[in-house]
Design a protein around this motif. Structure first.
Motif, PDB file in Angstrom:
ATOM      1  N   GLU A  70       0.840  -1.199   0.000  1.00 59.49           N
ATOM      2  CA  GLU A  70       0.000   0.000   0.000  1.00 59.49           C
ATOM      3  C   GLU A  70       0.881   1.258   0.000  1.00 59.49           C
ATOM      4  O   GLU A  70       0.631   2.203  -0.747  1.00 59.49           O
ATOM      5  CB  GLU A  70      -0.941   0.020   1.208  1.00 59.49           C
ATOM      6  CG  GLU A  70      -1.840   1.250   1.199  1.00 59.49           C
ATOM      7  CD  GLU A  70      -2.850   1.276   2.334  1.00 59.49           C
ATOM      8  OE1 GLU A  70      -3.286   2.394   2.685  1.00 59.49           O
ATOM      9  OE2 GLU A  70      -3.203   0.203   2.871  1.00 59.49           O
ATOM     10  N   ARG A  74       0.898   4.045  -3.064  1.00 56.87           N
ATOM     11  CA  ARG A  74       0.644   5.470  -2.818  1.00 56.87           C
ATOM     12  C   ARG A  74       1.833   6.332  -3.267  1.00 56.87           C
ATOM     13  O   ARG A  74       1.658   7.350  -3.924  1.00 56.87           O
ATOM     14  CB  ARG A  74       0.338   5.700  -1.338  1.00 56.87           C
ATOM     15  CG  ARG A  74      -1.012   5.159  -0.906  1.00 56.87           C
ATOM     16  CD  ARG A  74      -1.253   5.349   0.596  1.00 56.87           C
ATOM     17  NE  ARG A  74      -2.497   4.782   1.033  1.00 56.87           N
ATOM     18  CZ  ARG A  74      -3.683   5.398   0.995  1.00 56.87           C
ATOM     19  NH1 ARG A  74      -3.776   6.613   0.508  1.00 56.87           N
ATOM     20  NH2 ARG A  74      -4.772   4.793   1.436  1.00 56.87           N
ATOM     21  N   GLU A 103      -7.829  -2.991  -5.399  1.00 53.36           N
ATOM     22  CA  GLU A 103      -7.981  -2.231  -4.150  1.00 53.36           C
ATOM     23  C   GLU A 103      -6.733  -1.374  -3.885  1.00 53.36           C
ATOM     24  O   GLU A 103      -6.838  -0.199  -3.549  1.00 53.36           O
ATOM     25  CB  GLU A 103      -8.232  -3.175  -2.984  1.00 53.36           C
ATOM     26  CG  GLU A 103      -8.419  -2.442  -1.666  1.00 53.36           C
ATOM     27  CD  GLU A 103      -8.497  -3.373  -0.462  1.00 53.36           C
ATOM     28  OE1 GLU A 103      -8.379  -2.848   0.661  1.00 53.36           O
ATOM     29  OE2 GLU A 103      -8.660  -4.587  -0.638  1.00 53.36           O
ATOM     30  N   LEU A 104      -5.554  -1.973  -4.039  1.00 55.83           N
ATOM     31  CA  LEU A 104      -4.312  -1.220  -3.813  1.00 55.83           C
ATOM     32  C   LEU A 104      -4.116  -0.145  -4.871  1.00 55.83           C
ATOM     33  O   LEU A 104      -3.628   0.945  -4.571  1.00 55.83           O
ATOM     34  CB  LEU A 104      -3.113  -2.165  -3.769  1.00 55.83           C
ATOM     35  CG  LEU A 104      -2.996  -3.005  -2.500  1.00 55.83           C
ATOM     36  CD1 LEU A 104      -1.886  -4.035  -2.640  1.00 55.83           C
ATOM     37  CD2 LEU A 104      -2.758  -2.134  -1.280  1.00 55.83           C
ATOM     38  N   ARG A 106      -6.534   1.478  -6.350  1.00 60.70           N
ATOM     39  CA  ARG A 106      -7.454   2.557  -5.951  1.00 60.70           C
ATOM     40  C   ARG A 106      -6.859   3.394  -4.823  1.00 60.70           C
ATOM     41  O   ARG A 106      -6.934   4.625  -4.834  1.00 60.70           O
ATOM     42  CB  ARG A 106      -8.795   1.981  -5.505  1.00 60.70           C
ATOM     43  CG  ARG A 106      -9.830   1.906  -6.597  1.00 60.70           C
ATOM     44  CD  ARG A 106     -11.236   1.666  -6.070  1.00 60.70           C
ATOM     45  NE  ARG A 106     -11.356   0.512  -5.197  1.00 60.70           N
ATOM     46  CZ  ARG A 106     -11.413  -0.748  -5.625  1.00 60.70           C
ATOM     47  NH1 ARG A 106     -11.363  -1.021  -6.897  1.00 60.70           N
ATOM     48  NH2 ARG A 106     -11.533  -1.734  -4.760  1.00 60.70           N
ATOM     49  N   LYS A 107      -6.250   2.723  -3.842  1.00 58.42           N
ATOM     50  CA  LYS A 107      -5.634   3.450  -2.719  1.00 58.42           C
ATOM     51  C   LYS A 107      -4.493   4.326  -3.219  1.00 58.42           C
ATOM     52  O   LYS A 107      -4.329   5.457  -2.775  1.00 58.42           O
ATOM     53  CB  LYS A 107      -5.134   2.479  -1.650  1.00 58.42           C
ATOM     54  CG  LYS A 107      -6.251   1.876  -0.829  1.00 58.42           C
ATOM     55  CD  LYS A 107      -5.737   0.915   0.212  1.00 58.42           C
ATOM     56  CE  LYS A 107      -6.900   0.364   1.020  1.00 58.42           C
ATOM     57  NZ  LYS A 107      -6.460  -0.577   2.051  1.00 58.42           N
ATOM     58  N   SER A 110      -5.835   7.345  -4.981  1.00 62.50           N
ATOM     59  CA  SER A 110      -6.499   8.293  -4.074  1.00 62.50           C
ATOM     60  C   SER A 110      -5.529   9.377  -3.587  1.00 62.50           C
ATOM     61  O   SER A 110      -5.955  10.394  -3.040  1.00 62.50           O
ATOM     62  CB  SER A 110      -7.109   7.558  -2.876  1.00 62.50           C
ATOM     63  OG  SER A 110      -6.093   7.135  -1.985  1.00 62.50           O
ATOM     64  N   GLU A 111      -4.240   9.162  -3.785  1.00 60.25           N
ATOM     65  CA  GLU A 111      -3.225  10.148  -3.403  1.00 60.25           C
ATOM     66  C   GLU A 111      -3.238  11.372  -4.321  1.00 60.25           C
ATOM     67  O   GLU A 111      -2.652  12.390  -4.000  1.00 60.25           O
ATOM     68  CB  GLU A 111      -1.826   9.523  -3.452  1.00 60.25           C
ATOM     69  CG  GLU A 111      -1.568   8.513  -2.369  1.00 60.25           C
ATOM     70  CD  GLU A 111      -1.485   9.148  -0.988  1.00 60.25           C
ATOM     71  OE1 GLU A 111      -0.682  10.070  -0.787  1.00 60.25           O
ATOM     72  OE2 GLU A 111      -2.243   8.705  -0.106  1.00 60.25           O
TER      73      GLU A 111
END
Length: 171
Positions: A70, A74, A103-104, A106-107, A110-111
């Motif tokens: 993660e 990011r 999922e990762l 998307r995370k 999101s940054e």
């Protein structure tokens, strides 16, 4: 001598590491910058370490917090957007290539601040528009669109940015 130290040659002529040496070298490799399991597997493969041994080393690195997917996703998204001016599609594709889950990804994405993203797209559109020497406006729009699409920006946003630029210039 390089930071990878002394090696003993294996049968294939490639340099290889012992398990302990590999862990030590990989901690340095991971401390230097964020790494993901995919990059570590590649490095281990180059050194002749594969299968269970490689996975065991990666598990140890994760347990010791040298590797965190993660955190990597990011940092990767932030860096590629801010430094290389890549769009979300390009970042998504690169993370998929490195075997990251949705999922990762998307995370990681999101940054990216949506306002900063659109401002960057507008800046890149303007720069490319000014540097594209094409008298036919249709061809110029096509060339700029293609450029921005290869950078990973979404088609709808690219169209919007180009239309915004053209309407600003005609006023």
């Amino acid at each position: 001598m390089s930071s990878w130290g002394k090696y003993k040659a294996n049968e294939s002529g490639k340099n290889s590491w012992s398990q302990e040496e590999a862990f030590e070298k990989l901690t340095t490799f991971c401390a230097y910058q964020e790494r993901c399991p995919w990059e570590i597997r590649r490095k281990l493969y180059e050194k002749g370490i594969i299968d269970e041994k490689a996975e065991q080393l990666i598990t140890e690195l994760i347990a010791e917090e040298f590797v965190n997917e993660e955190r990597y996703a990011r940092a990767f998204a932030r860096g590629k957007f801010r430094l290389k001016k890549w769009g979300r599609n390009r970042i998504r594709m690169e993370l998929k290539m490195k075997e990251f889950s949705e999922e990762l990804i998307r995370k990681g994405l999101s940054e990216i601040d949506p306002e900063e993203y659109y401002d960057t797209l507008l800046t890149q559109t303007e720069k490319k528009w000014e540097s594209t020497h094409e008298s036919d406006s249709f061809k110029k729009k096509y060339k700029v669109t293609q450029y921005l699409m290869t950078r990973g920006f979404e088609m709808d946003l690219v169209k919007e940015a180009i239309e915004s630029l053209i309407s600003d210039q005609s006023q």
